[in-house]
Design an enzyme around this catalytic site. Structure first.
Site, PDB file in Angstrom:
ATOM      1  N   GLU A 348       0.841  -1.218   0.000  1.00 25.15           N
ATOM      2  CA  GLU A 348       0.000   0.000   0.000  1.00 25.15           C
ATOM      3  C   GLU A 348       0.868   1.259   0.000  1.00 25.15           C
ATOM      4  O   GLU A 348       0.548   2.241  -0.666  1.00 25.15           O
ATOM      5  CB  GLU A 348      -0.962   0.010   1.194  1.00 25.15           C
ATOM      6  CG  GLU A 348      -1.867  -1.215   1.309  1.00 25.15           C
ATOM      7  CD  GLU A 348      -2.546  -1.628   0.019  1.00 25.15           C
ATOM      8  OE1 GLU A 348      -2.780  -0.782  -0.862  1.00 25.15           O
ATOM      9  OE2 GLU A 348      -2.825  -2.840  -0.124  1.00 25.15           O
ATOM     10  N   TYR A 435      -1.965  -7.765 -11.141  1.00 22.93           N
ATOM     11  CA  TYR A 435      -0.862  -7.732 -10.187  1.00 22.93           C
ATOM     12  C   TYR A 435       0.324  -8.523 -10.728  1.00 22.93           C
ATOM     13  O   TYR A 435       1.441  -8.027 -10.816  1.00 22.93           O
ATOM     14  CB  TYR A 435      -1.276  -8.372  -8.853  1.00 22.93           C
ATOM     15  CG  TYR A 435      -2.306  -7.599  -8.079  1.00 22.93           C
ATOM     16  CD1 TYR A 435      -3.639  -7.591  -8.480  1.00 22.93           C
ATOM     17  CD2 TYR A 435      -1.969  -6.878  -6.949  1.00 22.93           C
ATOM     18  CE1 TYR A 435      -4.594  -6.889  -7.767  1.00 22.93           C
ATOM     19  CE2 TYR A 435      -2.924  -6.166  -6.226  1.00 22.93           C
ATOM     20  CZ  TYR A 435      -4.232  -6.181  -6.642  1.00 22.93           C
ATOM     21  OH  TYR A 435      -5.167  -5.479  -5.947  1.00 22.93           O
TER      22      TYR A 435
HETATM   23  N1  BES Z   1      -5.915  -1.222  -4.518  1.00 18.72           N
HETATM   24  C1  BES Z   1      -5.901  -2.537  -4.012  1.00 18.72           C
HETATM   25  C2  BES Z   1      -7.229  -2.992  -3.468  1.00 18.72           C
HETATM   26  C3  BES Z   1      -8.375  -2.892  -4.446  1.00 18.72           C
HETATM   27  C4  BES Z   1      -8.214  -3.219  -5.775  1.00 18.72           C
HETATM   28  C5  BES Z   1      -9.608  -2.477  -3.999  1.00 18.72           C
HETATM   29  C6  BES Z   1      -9.288  -3.100  -6.651  1.00 18.72           C
HETATM   30  C7  BES Z   1     -10.675  -2.368  -4.870  1.00 18.72           C
HETATM   31  C8  BES Z   1     -10.510  -2.680  -6.200  1.00 18.72           C
HETATM   32  C9  BES Z   1      -4.833  -2.717  -2.928  1.00 18.72           C
HETATM   33  O1  BES Z   1      -3.686  -1.965  -3.138  1.00 18.72           O
HETATM   34  C10 BES Z   1      -4.370  -4.133  -2.971  1.00 18.72           C
HETATM   35  O2  BES Z   1      -3.850  -4.515  -3.969  1.00 18.72           O
HETATM   36  N2  BES Z   1      -4.548  -4.875  -1.887  1.00 18.72           N
HETATM   37  C11 BES Z   1      -4.069  -6.231  -1.803  1.00 18.72           C
HETATM   38  C12 BES Z   1      -2.786  -6.253  -1.023  1.00 18.72           C
HETATM   39  C13 BES Z   1      -1.836  -7.327  -1.393  1.00 18.72           C
HETATM   40  C14 BES Z   1      -1.570  -7.441  -2.864  1.00 18.72           C
HETATM   41  C15 BES Z   1      -0.535  -7.165  -0.641  1.00 18.72           C
HETATM   42  C16 BES Z   1      -5.139  -7.054  -1.127  1.00 18.72           C
HETATM   43  O3  BES Z   1      -6.187  -6.494  -0.765  1.00 18.72           O
HETATM   44  O4  BES Z   1      -4.985  -8.257  -0.973  1.00 18.72           O
HETATM   45 ZN    ZN Z   2      -2.533  -2.678  -4.764  1.00 15.41          ZN
END
Ligand code: BES
Ligand code: ZN
Length: 660
Positions: A348, A435
């Site tokens: 984050e 990702y």
């Molecule tokens: N931005 C995302 C969460 C998100 C993505 C919310 C799309 C709504 C729509 C956040 O940065 C994220 O990727 N969180 C991951 C963390 C992990 C990859 C370390 C999660 O929630 O698992």
């Molecule tokens: Zn993210």
């Protein structure tokens, strides 16, 4: 034609059929359109933007004609009625010389009470028909139009409704200490429009002022304005003010209010959470926070936002973390008592550069946010825990990528790097693909030009696009321009060979690099032993493992060609104390093994987990697996807990269970 789209049911129908036509045309996604090509050679200055068709298909706003410069959110938090009440003031610049006579904003289940254009008392406006899944466009008439470059002010009185998907309200019973209510927002990807009318696209960035009145402490995605001069008790509570001077897209609008206390975890950082959970949260994060910041600043450049804080939310939160500026929102599952899940914070924090400062222009190019962020997160991990950590994390990511590719199908649109989002709810396209495929693209470029050279490109890229939004074609041009002018003939030759089209549009898994397996070998060796029925495990097998190594072991067992017997699965859980672990990441990975093994003894633990954690990463795979094994129990567990989950989670689980 664009102005009229969707303003009648017939228009909505037309829009749908166009989507279908476009989605089934293979040539559309294979090569960039002329406008995409033109765009890739243009700067993103407002005047140029005006001449292009908006490139975000997930907004109904006419943001090619008007651009939000500043947003003021004046809200009272009404816990009794579970709604926000107040007004939003948008300052919009006219982008065209054609005197646009209409401003169209996104809304979704909002109650709009009045709209004033530049203080006029009789502004004409209308909420039009809904277009699923994008909501109801709010059309405001600008009778004479205004000259290009002029700014108009819209003052919109608005209340959220019971159907607001962007806010999660909790009654006293649902919070940690059961004494105070709680509310938090989650706007990514297209839920800001369920809180206030806006140009709900990452292609538009606005500065923000927050004036929030609440009986309980408030945090928001802005810097607090010192309370002595501004905070006063009034009807409905205290006024909390925040300013966000760095322009941000609507999806980064965030607020939360509840019984919150803070504790310091770093030079520029506090953690906020309920008083009963504060010390544990502080302990979990205080060791790493400043280290993460120092590495990230060295890799890119100085942190641009002032403070970096973490809000640990109630357990229903759907994500691991959400990169809201000033306050990252995080799941309480990262407070596992072993400092083993703090990579979420490295992730984050990395968004402070990739995503928040430099944003993808639409959700079709979401990989620019998440792929870059995953790359930076892994670079931080390597700098702190040693080089093999980079590959170790990438190996775990590869498994997640494989799982999604097999879930969606290897030729599915959602497994491409650039995903066609026309007519799509970004929520449905969400997966590990942006990702991990994004990470592998960046990592491939890094290896291609060499680490030392790539490290010079990183700050250049973030400086070039800071405070702007870009698409994949602009990324390509920025990369090529940089290395064509780098003065290295060998690199120049190499970058001419990059198969951009394949990387952008080929579905399925990307080419797999050689990973350094130093940290996984012992985990895989242990998994091998479990392939033999007569293997007698002991707690000492995993004594030297950290939690992520145990996770790799569990994931390898998940992948066995044939499942463990129920008995042996249970033996695994008890011998390694996983069924009693506080680490939800490990527990949920083990529960997938137990379900596959048909171990009925773990069902009650699984149901308990589903009733107490909302993080989609854990609950969706568990529901899918439980559904295969015991559909009745899956459906019943969902029905009993549906109000615990945020509405997007609810919708996704319902789809997974075939209830929608
Ligand atoms: N931005 C995302 C969460 C998100 C993505 C919310 C799309 C709504 C729509 C956040 O940065 C994220 O990727 N969180 C991951 C963390 C992990 C990859 C370390 C999660 O929630 O698992
Ligand atoms: Zn993210």
């Amino acid at each position: 034609m664009r102005d009229k789209r969707g303003f009648t049911p017939a228009g909505a129908f037309l829009l749908k059929s166009i989507h279908i036509a476009i989605r089934s045309s293979p040539s559309f996604s294979q090569s960039p359109s002329p406008s995409q090509l033109r765009r890739s050679f243009s700067a993103s200055a407002s005047s140029l933007r005006a001449s292009m068709a908006p490139r975000d298909p997930n907004t109904l706003a006419n943001y090619g004609e008007w651009l939000t410069k500043h947003t003021t959110a004046n809200f009272k938090i009404n816990f009794e009625e579970q709604r926000l009440e107040g007004s939003v003031v948008l300052e919009l610049e006219s982008l065209t010389d054609r005197l646009s006579r209409e401003i169209v904003l996104d809304t979704n289940h909002l109650s709009v009470q009045s709209v004033k254009l530049d203080d006029s008392s009789d502004s004409k406006w209308a909420l039009k028909y809904r277009i699923e899944p994008y909501g109801a466009p709010l059309s405001i008439s600008v009778p004479e139009g205004v000259a290009q470059g002029r700014v108009v002010k819209l003052d919109i009185a608005v209340e959220t409704t019971k159907d607001c998907a962007g806010l999660q309200w909790m009654t006293l019973a649902q919070t940690g200490n059961k004494k105070h209510p709680y509310v938090y927002s989650q706007c990514q990807a297209i839920l800001a429009r369920s809180i206030f009318p806006c140009q709900d696209t990452p292609d538009v960035k606005s500065t923000f002022t927050f004036n929030i009145t609440s009986p309980l402490p408030v945090v928001a995605s802005g810097v607090p304005v010192p309370s002595d001069s501004t905070s006063k008790d009034g009807e409905g509570g205290k006024l909390f003010r925040f300013e966000q001077k760095v322009p941000i897209p609507s999806y980064l609008f965030a607020l939360a209010s509840g019984d919150l206390e803070t504790a310091r975890i770093g030079k520029r950082s506090v953690v906020a959470t309920g008083p009963e959970a504060l010390q544990a949260a502080k302990w979990e994060l205080e060791d790493d926070m400043d280290k993460f910041l120092a590495v990230a600043e060295k890799l890119v450049f100085d942190y641009q936002w002032g403070e970096y804080n973490v809000l640990v939310l109630p357990p229903s939160f759907a994500y691991g973390g959400m990169e809201n500026p000033i306050f990252t929102f995080a799941t309480p599952t990262i407070i596992s008592g072993d400092r083993q899940n703090v990579d979420v914070i490295a992730h984050e924090l990395s968004h402070s550069w990739s995503g928040n400062l430099v944003s993808c222009a639409s959700w079709e190019h979401f990989w620019l946010n998440e792929g870059w962020t995953t790359y930076l997160e892994r670079r931080i991990g390597a700098a702190i825990h040693g080089e093999p950590q980079f590959d170790f994390s990438a190996i775990i990511g590869w498994k997640a990528l494989e799982d999604f590719v097999s879930l969606f199908g290897a030729d599915n649109e959602f497994t491409k790097l650039i995903i066609n989002h026309k007519g799509v709810d970004p929520e449905d396209a969400f997966s590990s693909v942006p990702y991990e495929k994004g990470f592998h693209f960046i990592y491939y470029l890094d290896r291609l030009v060499g680490r030392e050279n790539f490290d010079k490109f990183i700050p250049h890229y973030f400086k070039t696009w800071a405070r702007k939004s870009l698409d994949s074609f602009e990324f390509k041009k920025t990369f090529l321009d940089f290395f064509e002018n780098y003065g290295n003939a060998e690199i120049k030759e190499k970058i001419a060979q990059i198969p951009w089209e394949d990387r952008f549009y080929k579905p399925g898994l990307p080419p797999k690099p050689e990973f350094n397996t130093a940290y996984v070998d012992s985990c895989l060796a242990l998994a091998e032993k479990w392939k033999h029925e007569d293997y007698k495990p002991s707690a000492s097998d995993i004594e030297s493992f950290n939690a992520n190594q145990t996770l790799v072991f569990l994931q390898a067992v998940q992948n066995f060609a044939s499942p463990l017997s129920a008995e042996r699965s249970h033996l695994l859980g008890t011998t390694y104390s996983i069924s009693s672990s506080k680490n939800v990441e490990l527990k949920s990975a083990y529960y997938l093994i137990a379900l596959r093994a048909g171990d009925k003894k773990e069902l009650s633990g699984i149901v308990d987990l589903l009733a107490s954690v909302g993080r989609m990463k854990f609950v969706r795979p568990l529901y899918r697996k439980l559904n295969e094994i015991d559909r009745d129990l899956a459906v019943r567990t969902f029905q009993e807990n549906r109000d615990f989950y945020p509405s997007t989670t609810k919708g996704q689980i319902a789809k997974d269970l075939g209830l929608k």
